[in-house]
Write an enzyme that holds these catalytic residues in place. Sequence first.
Site, PDB file in Angstrom:
ATOM      1  N   ILE A 111      92.369 -15.796  38.078  1.00 58.18           N
ATOM      2  CA  ILE A 111      93.083 -14.802  37.286  1.00 58.18           C
ATOM      3  C   ILE A 111      92.136 -14.072  36.345  1.00 58.18           C
ATOM      4  O   ILE A 111      92.324 -12.870  36.085  1.00 58.18           O
ATOM      5  CB  ILE A 111      94.253 -15.454  36.506  1.00 58.18           C
ATOM      6  CG1 ILE A 111      95.081 -14.381  35.809  1.00 58.18           C
ATOM      7  CG2 ILE A 111      93.753 -16.481  35.509  1.00 58.18           C
ATOM      8  CD1 ILE A 111      95.635 -13.298  36.703  1.00 58.18           C
ATOM      9  N   ASP A 122     101.417 -18.789  35.794  1.00 60.89           N
ATOM     10  CA  ASP A 122     101.799 -20.181  35.602  1.00 60.89           C
ATOM     11  C   ASP A 122     100.655 -21.118  35.963  1.00 60.89           C
ATOM     12  O   ASP A 122      99.815 -20.810  36.805  1.00 60.89           O
ATOM     13  CB  ASP A 122     103.001 -20.534  36.481  1.00 60.89           C
ATOM     14  CG  ASP A 122     102.648 -20.499  37.972  1.00 60.89           C
ATOM     15  OD1 ASP A 122     102.456 -21.572  38.576  1.00 60.89           O
ATOM     16  OD2 ASP A 122     102.539 -19.390  38.537  1.00 60.89           O
ATOM     17  N   GLY A 171      99.309 -18.653  42.316  1.00 57.76           N
ATOM     18  CA  GLY A 171      99.905 -18.620  40.981  1.00 57.76           C
ATOM     19  C   GLY A 171      98.943 -18.016  39.990  1.00 57.76           C
ATOM     20  O   GLY A 171      98.136 -17.142  40.320  1.00 57.76           O
ATOM     21  N   GLU A 172      99.015 -18.459  38.739  1.00 58.28           N
ATOM     22  CA  GLU A 172      98.168 -17.993  37.636  1.00 58.28           C
ATOM     23  C   GLU A 172      98.477 -16.565  37.207  1.00 58.28           C
ATOM     24  O   GLU A 172      97.871 -16.052  36.275  1.00 58.28           O
ATOM     25  CB  GLU A 172      96.671 -18.089  37.983  1.00 58.28           C
ATOM     26  CG  GLU A 172      96.193 -19.466  38.374  1.00 58.28           C
ATOM     27  CD  GLU A 172      94.709 -19.503  38.718  1.00 58.28           C
ATOM     28  OE1 GLU A 172      94.011 -18.474  38.533  1.00 58.28           O
ATOM     29  OE2 GLU A 172      94.238 -20.546  39.182  1.00 58.28           O
ATOM     30  N   GLY A 173      99.370 -15.870  37.906  1.00 58.31           N
ATOM     31  CA  GLY A 173      99.588 -14.451  37.656  1.00 58.31           C
ATOM     32  C   GLY A 173      98.743 -13.549  38.531  1.00 58.31           C
ATOM     33  O   GLY A 173      98.731 -12.324  38.344  1.00 58.31           O
TER      34      GLY A 173
END
Length: 349
Positions: A91, A169, A316-318
């Site tokens: 990210i 997340d 994930g992680e955005g």
Amino acid sequence: MSRVPPVDREFLDRARARQDRLTKPPGSLGRLEEAGVRLAAIQRTERPRLGPGAVVVAAADHGVTAEGVSAYPAEVTPQMVLNFLAGGAAINQIARAAGAEVYVLDVGVNGPEFPAHERLIPARVRPGTGNLVREPAMSPAEAMAALQAGENAARRAVSEGATLLAAGDMGIGNTTAAAALTAALLGLPASEVTGRGTGVDDAAYARKLAVVERALARAAAELGDLAKADPLDVAAQLGGLEIVAAAGVFLAAAAAGLPVVTDGFPVTAGALLAARLEPNLKDYLFAGHRSVEPGHARQLEALGLEPLLDLELRLGEGTGAVLAFPVLRAAAAVLAGMATFDEAGVSEG
């Protein structure tokens, strides 16, 4: 809880009329055109503009990892938080390329407190959730505290210049919680929304599916029909602290008049929760991408969203949300900067 006003339908109509007069065949830019129109309505202008973006990566642990539902151990969650803060995660690289700031919200990591950092937002509600198979994930008061932590993180990002916002997340075990929460809110069987998360093998997947089914049965014994129960009570039974915090991020950003972008399965579970709490939120939501998790498509369908990207992501992680930031900036720039046929003196077909 932040209240989200409806978007101005007059500006929606005015922006669509302008879009139809731009120097191109109608509809030739596909879904980029509708994205621009929606951005105009959110900003109450016919010429929308998007500048810096931000992503709030909410991190928390999950007691359900004790059931063997993940391919990674729980200690990865705090390790990855440190990686985010050091700038070494995916990210961080994607945000740098997309012109976005990364904020890390510790809403429920199980471990020692993290050292102070300019991009760390410490708001730990509790050190991880309960094992949702055997007990509620959290209390209703803790769910509200997680929601408010996400709201406060979004307000900080807005105050520091963000013009569009995403949630990310980090939480080992959170696709299990996301599956349970999604199944509950949408009234779907566990088998339709439970995927392999971090990439578990067949045996672990069978365990994971059984865990989601047992968690749903336990929560239904307490709340009755989960699809009709109070959404925040359902989240307290089955969700994750970072999932609830993501809902808060979306609510506060939309209340401030910003477009908000969903990421993968756990974050979109947060968006689904937020939309149940505040239906007007849907007008501010954009789907950054569609992940390979089977439940993600069901979430987007329920929210009425088409993904801007489909890159087979499952990190994930955005990451998927922030990858879509340049697409949204382009959508705004097209509507704001292109000439109409009249302005350019171009003949229409």
